[in-house]
Motif scaffolding. Structure first.
Motif, mmCIF file in Angstrom:
data_model
loop_
_atom_site.group_PDB
_atom_site.id
_atom_site.type_symbol
_atom_site.label_atom_id
_atom_site.label_comp_id
_atom_site.label_asym_id
_atom_site.label_seq_id
_atom_site.Cartn_x
_atom_site.Cartn_y
_atom_site.Cartn_z
ATOM 1 N N ASP A 30 0.861 -1.180 0.000
ATOM 2 C CA ASP A 30 0.000 0.000 0.000
ATOM 3 C C ASP A 30 0.898 1.230 0.000
ATOM 4 O OD1 ASP A 30 -2.215 1.633 0.049
ATOM 5 O OD2 ASP A 30 -2.683 1.280 2.160
ATOM 6 N N GLN A 47 -15.333 -1.742 -2.417
ATOM 7 C CA GLN A 47 -14.191 -1.106 -1.761
ATOM 8 C C GLN A 47 -13.182 -0.519 -2.746
ATOM 9 O OE1 GLN A 47 -14.256 -0.550 1.476
ATOM 10 N NE2 GLN A 47 -16.190 -1.644 1.552
ATOM 11 N N ARG A 48 -12.953 -1.193 -3.868
ATOM 12 C CA ARG A 48 -11.971 -0.690 -4.831
ATOM 13 C C ARG A 48 -12.374 0.678 -5.400
ATOM 14 N NH1 ARG A 48 -10.135 -6.048 -8.364
ATOM 15 N NH2 ARG A 48 -9.626 -7.359 -6.571
ATOM 16 N N LYS A 50 -14.482 2.814 -4.174
ATOM 17 C CA LYS A 50 -14.543 3.755 -3.050
ATOM 18 C C LYS A 50 -13.146 4.276 -2.707
ATOM 19 C CE LYS A 50 -17.379 2.428 0.073
ATOM 20 N NZ LYS A 50 -18.002 1.702 1.193
ATOM 21 N N ARG A 51 -12.177 3.375 -2.672
ATOM 22 C CA ARG A 51 -10.790 3.767 -2.372
ATOM 23 C C ARG A 51 -10.244 4.685 -3.471
ATOM 24 N NH1 ARG A 51 -6.767 5.424 0.454
ATOM 25 N NH2 ARG A 51 -4.845 4.267 0.389
ATOM 26 N N GLN A 54 -11.602 8.161 -3.049
ATOM 27 C CA GLN A 54 -10.925 8.833 -1.941
ATOM 28 C C GLN A 54 -9.578 9.388 -2.403
ATOM 29 O OE1 GLN A 54 -10.545 5.666 0.904
ATOM 30 N NE2 GLN A 54 -12.543 6.053 1.861
ATOM 31 N N VAL A 128 -5.430 0.552 -8.120
ATOM 32 C CA VAL A 128 -6.210 0.290 -6.905
ATOM 33 C C VAL A 128 -6.814 -1.103 -7.045
ATOM 34 C CG1 VAL A 128 -8.168 0.991 -5.487
ATOM 35 C CG2 VAL A 128 -6.744 2.729 -6.578
ATOM 36 N N ASP A 131 -6.468 -5.482 -1.155
ATOM 37 C CA ASP A 131 -5.181 -5.489 -0.453
ATOM 38 C C ASP A 131 -4.355 -6.740 -0.724
ATOM 39 O OD1 ASP A 131 -6.953 -7.026 1.070
ATOM 40 O OD2 ASP A 131 -6.501 -6.024 2.964
ATOM 41 N N ALA A 155 -7.144 -1.584 -1.320
ATOM 42 C CA ALA A 155 -8.539 -1.408 -0.902
ATOM 43 C C ALA A 155 -8.844 -2.550 0.074
ATOM 44 C CB ALA A 155 -9.466 -1.462 -2.111
ATOM 45 N N ARG A 156 -9.110 -2.192 1.293
ATOM 46 C CA ARG A 156 -9.313 -3.214 2.322
ATOM 47 C C ARG A 156 -10.788 -3.587 2.442
ATOM 48 N NH1 ARG A 156 -4.919 -0.458 3.636
ATOM 49 N NH2 ARG A 156 -3.154 -1.577 4.527
#
Length: 192
Positions: A30, A47-48, A50-51, A54, A128, A131, A155-156
């Protein structure tokens, strides 16, 4: 003589346990760097993205490219249609585009994504992905699509994976699956 063997066996068992404990964290890289394009790999769709958004807001990139399987459907909608609807509803939608992906492996996806990266003019690319997939994805893109500077962001998703993989059944399954893919990449696919 028997004591020596038992001592050697104990040392080897302790080393194996130590390596196994680090097997999950080894998979995770990361280290995002500011880039021209943020590329979200196909697969997990919560999650991907969304990350990536961000990171876009934090200034890590000017554009986000979502890799989306071109032939996959959910009920009557293609995943591309769903991705376009998702983008349309985003406040940052003007900075997000879809890249149709035909390949089923990360290696094949890298070749499909190369066309979209050429279209979007990104010299530096921030990948991205989940993880547990970061180490292998970064290595594959660096090898298969040279000519770009790559970094990767994890992306967790606590339901799928954690570095302390032995504490959850799903995490252990994900670890084994990713390690098998990493070993296959390093011993077979990398060389063909």
């Amino acid at each position: 003589m028997k004591r020596s063997w038992l001592l050697a066996l104990g040392v080897m068992a302790a080393l194996a346990a130590g390596l196994a404990a680090k097997a999950g964290s080894f998979l995770i890289v990361d280290a995002p760097r500011p880039s021209d394009v943020i590329l979200v790999l196909a697969g997990e769709t919560d999650q991907r993205p969304k990350r990536a958004l961000q990171l876009l807001v934090q200034g890590y990139g000017r554009r986000v490219v979502l890799d989306v399987p071109s032939n996959a459907k959910l009920y009557e909608f293609t995943q591309i249609q769903l991705a376009q609807k998702y983008i349309q509803d985003l406040p940052q939608g003007a900075a997000v585009s879809v890249c149709p992906i035909d390949g089923l492996s990360t290696r094949d996806e890298s070749k499909d994504a190369e066309k979209c990266l050429a279209r979007d003019g990104g010299r530096s690319v921030l990948i991205v992905t989940s993880d547990f997939h970061t180490r292998r994805a970064l290595d594959i893109f660096q090898r298969e699509v040279p000519g770009h500077e790559y970094s990767v962001a994890a992306a967790r998703d606590a339901e799928q994976f954690g570095a302390r993989w032995w504490t959850h059944r799903q995490w252990a399954k994900t670890l084994v699956n990713e390690w098998l893919r990493l070993i296959w990449w390093e011993t077979v696919d990398r060389w063909w």
